[in-house]
Design a protein around this motif. Sequence first.
Motif, PDB file in Angstrom:
ATOM      1  N   SER A 188     -11.348 -26.110 -27.852  1.00  0.00           N
ATOM      2  CA  SER A 188     -12.600 -26.733 -26.923  1.00  0.00           C
ATOM      3  C   SER A 188     -13.401 -25.429 -26.506  1.00  0.00           C
ATOM      4  N   GLU A 189     -14.636 -26.041 -26.412  1.00  0.00           N
ATOM      5  CA  GLU A 189     -15.520 -24.991 -26.236  1.00  0.00           C
ATOM      6  C   GLU A 189     -15.546 -24.316 -24.498  1.00  0.00           C
ATOM      7  N   VAL A 220     -17.413 -26.733 -31.934  1.00  0.00           N
ATOM      8  CA  VAL A 220     -16.150 -25.824 -31.253  1.00  0.00           C
ATOM      9  C   VAL A 220     -16.226 -24.720 -32.200  1.00  0.00           C
TER      10      VAL A 220
END
Length: 272
Positions: A188-189, A220
């Motif tokens: 995830s970012e 991502v």
Amino acid sequence: MDEEPESAVVMGAYGGPARPVETAAGETMLLWSLGDPASHRPNAFVRHGAGALAIDACGRRLTLHQSPSNFKGASGVTGAVVWDSGVVLAKFLEHAADRGLLAARGARAVELGAGCGLVGVVAALLGARVVATDLPDRLRLLRKNLEENLGPGDGDARVAELVWGEDDDPDPDLMHPELLLGSDVVYSEEAVDDLLATLSLLAGQNTTVLLAGELRNDVVLECFLEAAMEEFVIGCIEQEQWHPDFRTNRVAIFILVKKKPQSPESSDLNCF
């Protein structure tokens, strides 16, 4: 041995070829356009609904307990089950060691986001001194898997708590290992900054970082690579270097080594 591509380089402790990652956007486009990961079957080597995953590695049958009831498929809930990226990385380590391309015996190895512990178990069986790390609520399952798959004389492995981006004074055994390992840690970012802060803190100039990741989200991955390239030189280890029975276009393996620090003279020159 596979013939090395002309553009391949040797990085860190891995003696095989790696393809240099020139730009984050270019690498992401390459993986998605040529590999087309979405068209390949997910979970090729694992079963998330099973209570355990059995796999042969290092001349024995390993059994990794899973906790399917704690796995809801949400982003970041990765520690309850084994993922393809973990299997690919574990078998890559074994294959590389068998070919004499990775000297794991006697090396200090730290696994990030160890989850069920497959990568750490295999690294220990290869002779590395392993510290497998994860969040506090993931350690019970991780410890159980290490204890049940590693007996006396099977290798040195222990569990330690590590929260990415929050621990500025970690266990000394985590600092500057020869090998820093991770599977499915880029998900995830929101987690990228904390992951990179931890990689930067733990990795030394003689640390080889090996990360295997599931190719789910190109945004991502590009975010991670772009940020990581500020401090690390990055290569992609092509599938020809992996274990021949554990290859899938849904996974990529990256190797990272820290850039050499600039000398004061170089910094002064850059000011003009």
